[in-house]
Design an enzyme around this catalytic site. Structure first.
Site, PDB file in Angstrom:
ATOM      1  N   ASN A 103       0.818  -0.972   0.057  1.00  0.00           N
ATOM      2  CA  ASN A 103       0.170   0.110  -0.072  1.00  0.00           C
ATOM      3  C   ASN A 103       0.996   1.205   0.110  1.00  0.00           C
ATOM      4  O   ASN A 103       1.472   1.368   1.118  1.00  0.00           O
ATOM      5  CB  ASN A 103      -0.978  -0.084   1.238  1.00  0.00           C
ATOM      6  CG  ASN A 103      -1.745   1.420   1.419  1.00  0.00           C
ATOM      7  OD1 ASN A 103      -1.901   2.036   0.394  1.00  0.00           O
ATOM      8  ND2 ASN A 103      -2.523   1.434   2.410  1.00  0.00           N
ATOM      9  N   LYS A 121       0.194   4.339  -0.226  1.00  0.00           N
ATOM     10  CA  LYS A 121      -0.488   5.387   0.407  1.00  0.00           C
ATOM     11  C   LYS A 121      -0.250   6.557  -0.772  1.00  0.00           C
ATOM     12  O   LYS A 121      -0.305   6.520  -1.964  1.00  0.00           O
ATOM     13  CB  LYS A 121      -0.305   5.870   1.743  1.00  0.00           C
ATOM     14  CG  LYS A 121      -0.114   4.484   2.494  1.00  0.00           C
ATOM     15  CD  LYS A 121       0.318   4.952   3.852  1.00  0.00           C
ATOM     16  CE  LYS A 121      -0.063   3.383   4.868  1.00  0.00           C
ATOM     17  NZ  LYS A 121       0.191   3.289   6.167  1.00  0.00           N
ATOM     18  N   HIS A 125      -9.518   1.391   4.797  1.00  0.00           N
ATOM     19  CA  HIS A 125      -8.289   1.512   5.326  1.00  0.00           C
ATOM     20  C   HIS A 125      -8.351   2.599   6.693  1.00  0.00           C
ATOM     21  O   HIS A 125      -9.056   3.421   6.822  1.00  0.00           O
ATOM     22  CB  HIS A 125      -6.972   2.008   4.629  1.00  0.00           C
ATOM     23  CG  HIS A 125      -5.797   2.095   5.234  1.00  0.00           C
ATOM     24  ND1 HIS A 125      -5.420   2.942   6.107  1.00  0.00           N
ATOM     25  CD2 HIS A 125      -4.850   1.014   5.354  1.00  0.00           C
ATOM     26  CE1 HIS A 125      -3.996   2.580   6.541  1.00  0.00           C
ATOM     27  NE2 HIS A 125      -3.693   1.583   5.871  1.00  0.00           N
ATOM     28  N   GLU A 183      -6.610   4.950   7.806  1.00  0.00           N
ATOM     29  CA  GLU A 183      -6.489   6.183   7.660  1.00  0.00           C
ATOM     30  C   GLU A 183      -7.920   6.897   6.934  1.00  0.00           C
ATOM     31  O   GLU A 183      -8.049   8.007   7.087  1.00  0.00           O
ATOM     32  CB  GLU A 183      -5.174   6.377   6.756  1.00  0.00           C
ATOM     33  CG  GLU A 183      -3.906   6.156   7.463  1.00  0.00           C
ATOM     34  CD  GLU A 183      -2.813   5.644   6.743  1.00  0.00           C
ATOM     35  OE1 GLU A 183      -2.607   5.734   5.577  1.00  0.00           O
ATOM     36  OE2 GLU A 183      -1.967   5.329   7.379  1.00  0.00           O
ATOM     37  N   GLU A 234      -4.905  -4.536  10.794  1.00  0.00           N
ATOM     38  CA  GLU A 234      -3.999  -3.694  10.886  1.00  0.00           C
ATOM     39  C   GLU A 234      -4.104  -2.698  12.232  1.00  0.00           C
ATOM     40  O   GLU A 234      -5.103  -1.983  12.291  1.00  0.00           O
ATOM     41  CB  GLU A 234      -3.846  -2.568   9.731  1.00  0.00           C
ATOM     42  CG  GLU A 234      -3.620  -3.218   8.533  1.00  0.00           C
ATOM     43  CD  GLU A 234      -3.360  -2.140   7.309  1.00  0.00           C
ATOM     44  OE1 GLU A 234      -2.060  -2.576   6.908  1.00  0.00           O
ATOM     45  OE2 GLU A 234      -3.796  -1.170   7.127  1.00  0.00           O
ATOM     46  N   GLY A 277       2.994   2.726  10.716  1.00  0.00           N
ATOM     47  CA  GLY A 277       4.142   3.754  10.387  1.00  0.00           C
ATOM     48  C   GLY A 277       4.839   4.108  11.716  1.00  0.00           C
ATOM     49  O   GLY A 277       5.523   5.170  11.612  1.00  0.00           O
ATOM     50  N   SER A 284       3.873  -1.833  10.224  1.00  0.00           N
ATOM     51  CA  SER A 284       5.290  -1.795  10.436  1.00  0.00           C
ATOM     52  C   SER A 284       5.933  -3.294  10.095  1.00  0.00           C
ATOM     53  O   SER A 284       6.959  -4.035  10.722  1.00  0.00           O
ATOM     54  CB  SER A 284       5.838  -1.652  11.810  1.00  0.00           C
ATOM     55  OG  SER A 284       5.490  -0.221  12.016  1.00  0.00           O
TER      56      SER A 284
HETATM   57  P1  13P Z   1       3.376   0.480   7.632  1.00  0.00           P
HETATM   58  O1  13P Z   1       3.918  -0.861   7.134  1.00  0.00           O
HETATM   59  O2  13P Z   1       4.167   1.881   7.078  1.00  0.00           O
HETATM   60  O3  13P Z   1       3.319   0.650   8.817  1.00  0.00           O
HETATM   61  O4  13P Z   1       1.711   0.837   7.088  1.00  0.00           O
HETATM   62  C1  13P Z   1       0.904  -0.413   7.354  1.00  0.00           C
HETATM   63  C2  13P Z   1      -0.222   0.082   6.572  1.00  0.00           C
HETATM   64  O5  13P Z   1      -1.066   1.026   6.811  1.00  0.00           O
HETATM   65  C3  13P Z   1      -0.512  -0.617   5.164  1.00  0.00           C
HETATM   66  O6  13P Z   1      -1.839  -0.565   5.014  1.00  0.00           O
END
Ligand code: 13P
Length: 259
Positions: free
Chosen positions: A12, A14, A102, A104, A174, A180, A220
């Site tokens: 992903n 983003k 997601h 976010e 997640e 992140g 992560s």
């Molecule tokens: P990270 O791997 O950067 O922690 O992000 C995870 C994520 O949100 C994947 O959709």
């Protein structure tokens, strides 16, 4: 992990990589990966919308086995929805997988279980595979509400779907506190929550769907922790953010079997 469930590792991206950077990244990933890798793992990349046509052309012309994905879509087929993208527009560009709900999008853009459910249905109606995301905040975990939050998100995200439909989709667990932050859930915690996700599917959609649905862990994920995560019985793959932006680290994650 049951043999019938082929692992799926998804990147992903983003809001990273313009279309030039995206082309370079996918080319490099293609060179790093062997055809054997694709026999054992399904690999998808989810670039921003503006990159999708470029990546589609690249994948097609070089006959790459990398799957093309998107990060979101609207649920309506067309209409006055300024700034939105219809699922059929993605399907037309050979997008195979769409991330839906997601954290976010839920936390920053107000998506609800209801809108997520409509999107899941719209993605399926357009013959693509939704990657339905769920996960709790740190506060919810500390208050022992993680299971209840995730159970509700999965139940409501999949409401109204047949067992047959659910068996083909992907669910990504997640935990928001691990996204992140460099902090990963322990493999045991990740396993416990992915097993919980499968249990919800079992209760709502039956054994066949529960045994076939693939559950990813995200938060992560790195080359250094993927092996332990993938050794868990209910973890069938990973949804990778930061470490998927570099072809080298993403390829190392996909090739976890060689570590
Ligand atoms: P990270 O791997 O950067 O922690 O992000 C995870 C994520 O949100 C994947 O959709």
């Amino acid at each position: 992990m049951a043999d019938s469930r082929k692992p799926i590792i998804s990147g992903n991206w983003k809001m990273h990589h313009n279309h030039f950077e995206a082309i370079q990244c996918v080319q490099k990933l293609h060179y790093r990966l062997e055809s054997d890798d694709f026999a054992s793992v399904e690999v998808t990349v989810h670039p921003p919308f503006t990159d999708i046509r470029s990546i589609q052309t690249l994948i097609e012309s070089d006959k790459m086995k990398i799957g093309l994905g998107a990060q979101n879509c609207h649920w309506e087929e067309k209409g006055a929805f300024t700034g939105e993208i219809a699922p059929a527009m993605l399907a037309k560009l050979d997008v195979g997988h769409v991330i839906v709900g997601h954290s976010e999008r839920r936390e920053l853009f107000g998506e609800t279980d209801d809108s997520v459910n409509k999107k899941v249905k719209a993605v399926i109606a357009n013959s693509m595979v939704p990657i339905l995301c769920c996960g709790e905040t740190l506060e919810e975990r500390q208050q022992s509400m993680a299971e209840a939050k995730v159970q509700g998100q999965v139940r409501e995200g999949l409401a109204g779907l047949s067992g047959e439909m659910v068996s083909k989709l992907v669910i990504a667990y997640e935990p928001i506190w691990a996204i992140g932050t460099g902090e990963t859930a322990t493999a045991e915690d990740a396993q416990a929550m992915c097993a919980e996700v499968r249990q919800v599917v079992r209760e709502a959609h039956g054994d066949k769907a529960a045994d076939a649905v693939r559950v990813q862990y995200g938060g992560s994920v790195k080359p250094g922790n993927i092996v332990e995560l993938m050794s868990q019985p209910d973890i069938d793959g990973a949804l990778v953010g930061g470490a998927s932006l570099e072809a080298d680290s993403f390829a190392a994650i996909v090739q976890y079997r060689n570590h």
